[in-house]
Design an enzyme around this catalytic site. Structure first.
Site, PDB file in Angstrom:
ATOM      1  N   GLY A  68      51.746  15.167 -31.002  1.00 50.74           N
ATOM      2  CA  GLY A  68      52.301  14.520 -32.183  1.00 50.74           C
ATOM      3  C   GLY A  68      53.815  14.555 -32.134  1.00 50.74           C
ATOM      4  O   GLY A  68      54.400  15.446 -31.519  1.00 50.74           O
ATOM      5  N   GLN A 128      62.279  14.385 -35.238  1.00 51.52           N
ATOM      6  CA  GLN A 128      62.487  15.201 -34.041  1.00 51.52           C
ATOM      7  C   GLN A 128      63.344  14.506 -32.994  1.00 51.52           C
ATOM      8  O   GLN A 128      63.888  15.154 -32.108  1.00 51.52           O
ATOM      9  CB  GLN A 128      61.133  15.563 -33.413  1.00 51.52           C
ATOM     10  CG  GLN A 128      60.309  16.509 -34.268  1.00 51.52           C
ATOM     11  CD  GLN A 128      58.957  16.761 -33.634  1.00 51.52           C
ATOM     12  OE1 GLN A 128      58.026  16.011 -33.843  1.00 51.52           O
ATOM     13  NE2 GLN A 128      58.850  17.799 -32.830  1.00 51.52           N
ATOM     14  N   CYS A 157      55.103  23.183 -31.142  1.00 51.24           N
ATOM     15  CA  CYS A 157      55.930  22.060 -31.571  1.00 51.24           C
ATOM     16  C   CYS A 157      56.931  21.740 -30.468  1.00 51.24           C
ATOM     17  O   CYS A 157      57.516  22.650 -29.880  1.00 51.24           O
ATOM     18  CB  CYS A 157      56.683  22.464 -32.841  1.00 51.24           C
ATOM     19  SG  CYS A 157      57.765  21.189 -33.483  1.00 51.24           S
ATOM     20  N   LEU A 158      57.123  20.460 -30.196  1.00 46.23           N
ATOM     21  CA  LEU A 158      58.076  20.074 -29.151  1.00 46.23           C
ATOM     22  C   LEU A 158      59.503  20.479 -29.533  1.00 46.23           C
ATOM     23  O   LEU A 158      60.362  20.585 -28.664  1.00 46.23           O
ATOM     24  CB  LEU A 158      58.000  18.559 -28.894  1.00 46.23           C
ATOM     25  CG  LEU A 158      56.652  18.069 -28.337  1.00 46.23           C
ATOM     26  CD1 LEU A 158      56.649  16.553 -28.208  1.00 46.23           C
ATOM     27  CD2 LEU A 158      56.355  18.721 -26.988  1.00 46.23           C
ATOM     28  N   HIS A 191      51.422  18.854 -39.991  1.00 45.98           N
ATOM     29  CA  HIS A 191      52.554  19.382 -39.225  1.00 45.98           C
ATOM     30  C   HIS A 191      53.658  18.312 -39.104  1.00 45.98           C
ATOM     31  O   HIS A 191      54.843  18.595 -39.321  1.00 45.98           O
ATOM     32  CB  HIS A 191      52.043  19.820 -37.842  1.00 45.98           C
ATOM     33  CG  HIS A 191      53.095  20.269 -36.880  1.00 45.98           C
ATOM     34  ND1 HIS A 191      53.147  21.544 -36.361  1.00 45.98           N
ATOM     35  CD2 HIS A 191      54.150  19.608 -36.326  1.00 45.98           C
ATOM     36  CE1 HIS A 191      54.181  21.640 -35.544  1.00 45.98           C
ATOM     37  NE2 HIS A 191      54.812  20.481 -35.493  1.00 45.98           N
ATOM     38  N   GLU A 192      53.236  17.071 -38.789  1.00 41.32           N
ATOM     39  CA  GLU A 192      54.232  15.995 -38.610  1.00 41.32           C
ATOM     40  C   GLU A 192      54.849  15.574 -39.944  1.00 41.32           C
ATOM     41  O   GLU A 192      56.048  15.268 -40.009  1.00 41.32           O
ATOM     42  CB  GLU A 192      53.594  14.783 -37.921  1.00 41.32           C
ATOM     43  CG  GLU A 192      52.983  15.056 -36.540  1.00 41.32           C
ATOM     44  CD  GLU A 192      53.898  15.801 -35.589  1.00 41.32           C
ATOM     45  OE1 GLU A 192      55.133  15.691 -35.705  1.00 41.32           O
ATOM     46  OE2 GLU A 192      53.377  16.535 -34.722  1.00 41.32           O
ATOM     47  N   HIS A 201      57.682  17.705 -40.804  1.00 36.44           N
ATOM     48  CA  HIS A 201      58.934  17.303 -40.133  1.00 36.44           C
ATOM     49  C   HIS A 201      59.688  16.276 -40.965  1.00 36.44           C
ATOM     50  O   HIS A 201      60.912  16.347 -41.103  1.00 36.44           O
ATOM     51  CB  HIS A 201      58.642  16.676 -38.764  1.00 36.44           C
ATOM     52  CG  HIS A 201      58.426  17.677 -37.664  1.00 36.44           C
ATOM     53  ND1 HIS A 201      59.381  18.609 -37.307  1.00 36.44           N
ATOM     54  CD2 HIS A 201      57.379  17.881 -36.826  1.00 36.44           C
ATOM     55  CE1 HIS A 201      58.915  19.343 -36.301  1.00 36.44           C
ATOM     56  NE2 HIS A 201      57.698  18.927 -35.991  1.00 36.44           N
TER      57      HIS A 201
HETATM   58 ZN   LIG Z   1      56.461  19.677 -34.521  1.00 37.27          ZN
END
Ligand SMILES: [Zn+2]
Length: 169
Positions: free
Chosen positions: A46, A51, A92-93, A134-135, A138
């Site tokens: 995701g 991000q 998470c990236l 989660h997204e 962000h």
């Molecule tokens: Zn993330």
């Protein structure tokens, strides 16, 4: 194909609250395509526009094993359908290399616009429900590390700051 640089915790830009998309045009579709390229390359399941330092309410997700189910959520809104919580080890990236258990509602309803600006609604459970929440965090300037203990968060922050310093040298 365009890969976008991914912001990493504790970059303050990750705390920006993203703005709603007013029109799903070619510019947004290009962003969506670049976000998929970036997510698959990373690799991740995701990615939120926040991000990649674009503060618009756009999320891409693919939780399939073989990367065959790309999903786009523009201006997503969620509603909790079942108060029962589910635990999941999240990564998470933007917090590379760290996984921590996070507790979230396990069954939600999501309303969003797709890549063509068409509204849709789904009621995901399990990993997809977790990933969407989660997204969405962000887009609201939140990270999964905000859901864990301050002690663990501080430790992760220190390690990533050390890594960023080493990279900048
Ligand atoms: Zn993330």
């Amino acid at each position: 194909m365009a890969l976008l640089p991914i912001l990493e915790f504790p970059d303050p830009r990750l705390r920006t609250v993203a703005k709603p998309v007013t029109e799903v045009d070619d510019k947004i579709r290009k962003l969506v395509d670049d976000m998929f390229d970036t997510m698959y390359d990373a690799p991740g399941i995701g990615l939120a526009a926040s991000q990649v330092n674009v503060h618009k309410r756009v999320v891409v997700i693919d939780v399939s094993e073989d990367k065959s189910q790309p999903m786009v959520f523009i201006n997503p809104e969620i509603e909790v359908l079942d108060a029962e919580l589910c635990e999941y080890d999240e990564g998470c990236l933007s917090v590379p290399g760290f996984y921590e258990t996070v507790v979230r509602p396990g069954h939600i309803r999501v309303r969003a616009l797709d890549r063509d600006g068409i509204p849709f609604e789904i009621d995901p459970q399990g990993v997809l429900a977790v990933c969407i929440q989660h997204e969405l965090d962000h887009l609201n300037g939140k990270l999964f590390v905000d859901h864990i203990s301050p002690f663990k968060r501080t430790r992760i922050r220190a390690k990533l700051e050390k890594k960023h310093k080493a990279e900048a040298r």
